[in-house]
Design an enzyme around this catalytic site. Structure first.
Site, PDB file in Angstrom:
ATOM      1  N   GLN A   3      15.029  14.980 -10.228  1.00 16.25           N
ATOM      2  CA  GLN A   3      16.309  14.181  -9.572  1.00 16.25           C
ATOM      3  C   GLN A   3      16.489  14.339  -8.211  1.00 16.25           C
ATOM      4  O   GLN A   3      17.169  13.538  -7.532  1.00 16.25           O
ATOM      5  CB  GLN A   3      17.365  14.558 -10.396  1.00 16.25           C
ATOM      6  CG  GLN A   3      17.917  16.041 -10.031  1.00 16.25           C
ATOM      7  CD  GLN A   3      18.977  16.772 -10.936  1.00 16.25           C
ATOM      8  OE1 GLN A   3      18.913  16.886 -12.227  1.00 16.25           O
ATOM      9  NE2 GLN A   3      20.203  16.595 -10.395  1.00 16.25           N
ATOM     10  N   CYS A  14      21.880  14.630 -12.859  1.00 16.13           N
ATOM     11  CA  CYS A  14      21.304  15.031 -14.006  1.00 16.13           C
ATOM     12  C   CYS A  14      21.880  14.135 -15.162  1.00 16.13           C
ATOM     13  O   CYS A  14      20.960  14.119 -16.395  1.00 16.13           O
ATOM     14  CB  CYS A  14      21.942  16.617 -14.152  1.00 16.13           C
ATOM     15  SG  CYS A  14      23.556  16.878 -14.156  1.00 16.13           S
ATOM     16  N   HIS A  33      26.002  21.025 -15.794  1.00 19.71           N
ATOM     17  CA  HIS A  33      24.771  20.502 -15.465  1.00 19.71           C
ATOM     18  C   HIS A  33      24.326  19.636 -16.831  1.00 19.71           C
ATOM     19  O   HIS A  33      24.922  20.395 -17.998  1.00 19.71           O
ATOM     20  CB  HIS A  33      23.557  21.499 -15.115  1.00 19.71           C
ATOM     21  CG  HIS A  33      22.219  20.983 -15.009  1.00 19.71           C
ATOM     22  ND1 HIS A  33      21.882  19.691 -14.244  1.00 19.71           N
ATOM     23  CD2 HIS A  33      20.983  21.380 -15.317  1.00 19.71           C
ATOM     24  CE1 HIS A  33      20.616  19.685 -14.223  1.00 19.71           C
ATOM     25  NE2 HIS A  33      19.916  20.544 -14.814  1.00 19.71           N
ATOM     26  N   ASN A  88      14.419  20.008 -18.450  1.00 20.14           N
ATOM     27  CA  ASN A  88      15.335  19.723 -17.249  1.00 20.14           C
ATOM     28  C   ASN A  88      14.770  18.704 -16.285  1.00 20.14           C
ATOM     29  O   ASN A  88      13.849  18.167 -16.624  1.00 20.14           O
ATOM     30  CB  ASN A  88      15.268  21.250 -16.447  1.00 20.14           C
ATOM     31  CG  ASN A  88      16.565  21.455 -15.434  1.00 20.14           C
ATOM     32  OD1 ASN A  88      17.482  20.338 -15.530  1.00 20.14           O
ATOM     33  ND2 ASN A  88      16.520  22.758 -14.841  1.00 20.14           N
TER      34      ASN A  88
END
Length: 342
Positions: free
Chosen positions: A143, A149, A286, A307
């Site tokens: 990102q 996110c 997050h 992630n």
């Protein structure tokens, strides 16, 4: 004679101290030189450049402090996971939070009450699951310096569902969500359930190649995008229990929100992250995607997490987060989960 002997002893002591000081100075110089070379190698590895020598010196100092923190943490040996350097090692914790995380208030849900997963029975659930082995997970994405996110967690879940229902793994566009979902704050945060709703209302998402990621919010591009590559019928929120989340993950990848803000998350490298002693932190959130679960060789149950910080962070972009820690889950992972429906 006594005077001369005393004088000689004093002189020898002075020489010894001088030698010790020089050795210490040499050791410190060597340590700094070694760290400087490590920083140089780290810069090359991560393609980092600085605008001038003053900025380089500042970043070197931060790098040095972070390396010390990482080494001290690992030497303590009182956690089930280790830290390591990554592309964030020259950022202060304040800079890291401001760039990569969202303020707690940014991600407050605005949706209906969550409902239990429709097929919550775990009688047939396997002992471990990794959706990568089913070809339902695209490569790790990055990102960059945009706190979106939420878009990456949503898109990863839609990519997984699309593979499951069509047999095709397609990399979808986070940028389309970032630009066009006007209920979000763009790089300042977004609500995953509302992003799912946008995808439904919009008739789906186009591919990553049709609408490439730019790392910043732009004007919504509605021209010449072609037919959406993936569609959903809606979304489902998961009840805030570990059993409901596990049942959902056995069916497809699931987007989740976690509470973080602690120093260690920035430097996580490998192992099962347990959130001990305040390691999760607070005040920031997050979004990630749970793509499976399992049990470590040491008998620790974990979630397998994808992630969106590139593959230099964690286990090549992935993380293991503990299961069975408490009612809310490590970093409150059990409390805000949702997934798209076919």
């Amino acid at each position: 004679m006594a005077f001369n002997l005393h004088f000689k002893l004093v002189a020898l002591a002075a020489l010894f101290l001088l030698g010790a000081w020089e050795s210490l100075a040499t050791a410190r110089t060597f340590e700094k030189t070694s760290l400087f070379l490590s920083h140089q190698r780290w810069m090359t590895l991560h393609g980092r450049t600085y605008k001038d020598e003053a900025e380089k010196e500042k970043r070197f100092y931060i790098f040095k402090e972070n390396v010390k923190f990482i080494e001290d943490f690992n030497k303590a040996g009182n956690r089930s996971y280790k830290l390591g350097t990554n592309k964030f090692t020259d950022l202060t914790k304040e800079e890291f939070r401001a760039t990569l995380l969202n303020k707690e208030k940014s991600l407050r849900p605005k949706t209906l009450q969550p409902a239990f997963f429709l097929n919550e029975s775990l009688d047939q659930a396997p002992n471990s699951l990794d959706w990568r082995e089913q070809g339902a997970v695209t490569d790790i994405k990055d990102q960059g310096n945009c706190g979106c996110c939420w878009a990456f967690a949503v898109v990863a879940a839609v990519e997984g569902l699309t593979k499951i229902k069509t047999g095709q793994l397609i990399s979808l566009s986070e940028q389309q969500l970032l630009d066009c979902d006007l209920t979000s704050d763009g790089c300042g945060g977004g609500i995953r359930t509302e992003a799912f709703q946008f995808i439904k209302d919009n008739g789906g998402l186009v591919t990553e190649s049709d609408y490439p990621y730019e790392g910043a919010q732009e004007s919504c591009n509605t021209q010449n995008l072609g037919t959406p590559a993936a569609t959903i019928s809606g979304y489902q929120e998961v009840a805030p229990t570990e059993s409901a989340l596990l049942a959902a993950v056995t069916n497809q990848p699931v987007s989740v929100g976690i509470t973080i803000g602690g120093d260690v998350f920035q430097h996580y490298k490998t192992g099962v992250f347990t959130g001990d002693e305040g390691d999760c932190g607070s005040g920031y959130r997050h979004a990630v995607t749970i793509i499976g679960y399992g049990t470590s060789d040491d008998g620790e149950d974990y979630w397998l997490v994808k992630n969106s910080w590139g593959n230099s962070w964690g286990e090549s972009g992935y993380m293991k987060m503990a299961r069975g820690i408490n009612e809310d889950g490590v970093c409150q992972v059990n409390t805000r989960a949702s997934y798209p429906t076919a």
